[in-house]
Write an enzyme that holds these catalytic residues in place. Structure first.
Site, short mmCIF file in Angstrom:
data_model
loop_
_atom_site.label_atom_id
_atom_site.label_comp_id
_atom_site.label_asym_id
_atom_site.label_seq_id
_atom_site.Cartn_x
_atom_site.Cartn_y
_atom_site.Cartn_z
N LYS A 251 -7.73 10.13 -17.13
CA LYS A 251 -7.89 10.82 -18.59
C LYS A 251 -6.71 10.79 -19.52
CE LYS A 251 -11.73 11.84 -16.40
NZ LYS A 251 -11.91 13.17 -15.58
N TYR B 38 -14.54 20.89 -10.94
CA TYR B 38 -15.33 19.68 -11.31
C TYR B 38 -16.39 19.32 -10.24
CZ TYR B 38 -14.97 14.40 -11.83
OH TYR B 38 -15.12 13.10 -12.00
N ARG C 100 1.04 -1.20 0.05
CA ARG C 100 0.11 -0.10 -0.14
C ARG C 100 0.90 1.17 0.04
NH1 ARG C 100 -2.21 1.01 4.98
NH2 ARG C 100 -3.11 -0.93 5.01
C1 LIG Z 1 -12.37 13.05 -14.23
C2 LIG Z 1 -12.21 14.23 -13.53
C3 LIG Z 1 -11.76 14.01 -12.20
C4 LIG Z 1 -11.85 12.64 -11.43
O1 LIG Z 1 -10.99 11.64 -11.93
P1 LIG Z 1 -11.59 10.04 -11.68
O2 LIG Z 1 -10.16 9.50 -12.00
O3 LIG Z 1 -12.77 9.76 -12.52
O4 LIG Z 1 -11.76 10.00 -10.17
C5 LIG Z 1 -11.13 15.06 -11.37
N1 LIG Z 1 -11.01 16.28 -12.19
C6 LIG Z 1 -11.35 16.42 -13.40
C7 LIG Z 1 -11.27 17.89 -13.87
C8 LIG Z 1 -11.99 15.38 -14.30
O5 LIG Z 1 -12.29 15.82 -15.33
#
Ligand SMILES: *Cc1c(COP(=O)(O)O)cnc(C)c1O
Length: 397
Positions: free
Chosen positions: A214, A118, A65
Site C-alpha cells: 500500500k 481485513y 531467502r
Molecule cells: C491489502 C491489505 C493487506 C494485505 O496486503 P497484500 O500485500 O495485498 O497481501 C493486509 N491488511 C490490510 C489492512 C490491507 O489493506
C-alpha cells in the site's frame, strides 16, 4: 547502514529521507543497487559453520531467502521508524499476517480477532479450525472489556485500527497494556496509518504488521509485507518466517525503500485531500455517513485524535438506504477518475463496493445503506469531486 542523517533524534521526515541508506557504501550513488541472489559465497568452512550456528540467520552471507543487504536495510528502516527491535519481511501483506499468527498459536489455542479485520485475515483464521485453533471475533469498540472474553487458552489478541472497510478505531493502548499484564500476545495491522501516523509498539503491542504493497511502496506496482517486532518476540517471528520459507522479492524491497523517501509528502497530501473530501461528502444529500476517523464529526474522532498523528487517504461512505445496490453499482461504474480496483495506497484514486453484513457479526455492523470505499489519490481534488458528483447523479435513476 545508518548514517548520521538518519539519527533517531531527527524529525521523522528527515529520517525517512536517509534511513537504511548509506551512499558511501554504494560508490556515492544516492539509491542502493538491487542485490539479486540466491547463493552467497562464504569465505571458508569455519566462516560457514559459524554463520550456520545462528538459528535466526541474522548474519551474511548465508542464502538469499534469509535476507539480502536490501532486505536488511528495509528491516532496519521500518524498525527504527516505529520504535521496534527488528522487522521480518515477507512476500505480501497477507503472508506477513499469516506468518505472525502462526508464530504464536498452536493446537488448542484461542485467538481473539477484531470483527473489523481485513477479510482475507478472517478467511485465514477460520481455516485454522482444522489445526485445532479457535478464532472468536470481538467488537472493535470493545476496549478493555475484551477481558471478559479471555479464556485460559487465549494466546493472542489481534487488532486492526482503523478497521478495514468500516474504519472503527480501537483503544489500542488499553487493550495492549491489559494483554501484556496477562501474558497475552498482541498483533496489529497498522497498514492504514503507516509508521508515520501510529506507533503501536510505543503502546506495548508486540508486532505491528504492514502491507507494504500500500503506502510504503506507494505506486501500486509491487508487493511485500513487514512485521515490526519488539525484542522479545522477534526471534520467534523470524524463526516462523524461516520455517515457512517467507521472504520478499529483491525489486519489491527496493521499491519499498524508495517509497519511504517520499512517504511523508505523499501522506501529507493524501491526508489533506481525504479530509477535504470527507467534509464535502458529509454535506452531500446522498450520503448517510462518512467513515473516516479524522473527520471531527466521526464517532471515533476523539480516540483517533488521542493516539494518531495523522490520517491516510482511505475512507468509506455509507449511502442512504433508499438507494438500491443496483443504483450504487451504476454510480461506481460511472466514475471516470476513480478506478474500480482492490488495494489502495498508490497515487491514484479508487472506489470499490463492499457489504460488511455478508461477513461481519450482525451486532457489530447494522447499517442498511450500501458502502463504497474510496481511496483519495493525488489528482486534483475538484476533478475528483466533479467525478463523484456526476456519479451521485446516477443514483437517482
Ligand atoms: C491489502 C491489505 C493487506 C494485505 O496486503 P497484500 O500485500 O495485498 O497481501 C493486509 N491488511 C490490510 C489492512 C490491507 O489493506
Amino acid at each position: 547502514m545508518n548514517p548520521k542523517k538518519a539519527n533517531k533524534s531527527l524529525a521523522l521526515e528527515t529520517q525517512l529521507v536517509h534511513v537504511g541508506n548509506d551512499p558511501s557504501q554504494q560508490f556515492g550513488y544516492v539509491s542502493p543497487p538491487i542485490y539479486r541472489g540466491s547463493t552467497a559465497i562464504y569465505e571458508n568452512i569455519d566462516g560457514m559453520k559459524e554463520i550456520m550456528q545462528d538459528p535466526i540467520k541474522t548474519q551474511f552471507p548465508s542464502y538469499g531467502r534469509y535476507g539480502s543487504p536490501n532486505a536488511r536495510a528495509l528491516e532496519q528502516a521500518l524498525a527504527q521508524l516505529e520504535g521496534g527491535y527488528s522487522t521480518v519481511l515477507t512476500g505480501t501483506g497477507l503472508s506477513a499476517i499469516t506468518t505472525a499468527l502462526l508464530a504464536f498459536v498452536e493446537a488448542g489455542d484461542h485467538i481473539l480477532m477484531v470483527d473489523s479485520v481485513y477479510w482475507p485475515t478472517r478467511h485465514f483464521c477460520d481455516s485454522l479450525v482444522k489445526l485445532g485453533i479457535e478464532t472468536e471475533y470481538y467488537d472493535p469498540r470493545i476496549g478493555t472489556q475484551v477481558e471478559s472474553l479471555f479464556r485460559k487458552n487465549t494466546k493472542l489478541v489481534y487488532m486492526e485500527s482503523p478497521g478495514s472497510v468500516t474504519f472503527e478505531v480501537q483503544d489500542v493502548p488499553a487493550i495492549a497494556s491489559l494483554c501484556r499484564s496477562k501474558g497475552i500476545i498482541t498483533l496489529i495491522d497498522n497498514t492504514w496509518a503507516t509508521p508515520l501516523y501510529f506507533k503501536p509498539l510505543h503502546h506495548r503491542v508486540d508486532c505491528s504488521i504492514h502491507s507494504g504493497t500500500k503506502y510504503l511502496a506507494g505506486h501500486s506496482d509491487s508487493f511485500f509485507g513487514a512485521i515490526i517486532c519488539n525484542e522479545t518476540v522477534f526471534p520467534r517471528v523470524r524463526g516462523q518466517a524461516l520455517k515457512l520459507g517467507q521472504c520478499a522479492g529483491a525489486e519489491d524491497i527496493f521499491f519499498g525503500l524508495r517509497g519511504l523517501r517520499t512517504l511523508a509528502v505523499r501522506m501529507q497530501h493524501h491526508q489533506r485531500q481525504a479530509l477535504d473530501m470527507a467534509e464535502w461528502l458529509s454535506g452531500r444529500p446522498e450520503v448517510f455517513e462518512v467513515l473516516y476517523p479524522a473527520l471531527p464529526s466521526s464517532r471515533d474522532y476523539a480516540l483517533w485524535k488521542r493516539d494518531f498523528t495523522g490520517a491516510s487517504g482511505l475512507l468509506a461512505i455509507v449511502l442512504k438506504p433508499e438507494f438500491s445496490d443496483r443504483a450504487v453499482e451504476a454510480m461506481v461504474d460511472s466514475l471516470e477518475l476513480f478506478g474500480l480496483g482492490h488495494s489502495w495506497g498508490g497515487f491514484e484514486s479508487l472506489a470499490i463496493t463492499s457489504d460488511p453484513s455478508t461477513f461481519r457479526k450482525k451486532e457489530n455492523w447494522s447499517n442498511k445503506g450500501a458502502l463504497v470505499r474510496l481511496h483519495v489519490g493525488v489528482e486534483n481534488l475538484d476533478d475528483l469531486k466533479t467525478d463523484l458528483a456526476r456519479g451521485f447523479g446516477k443514483l437517482q435513476n
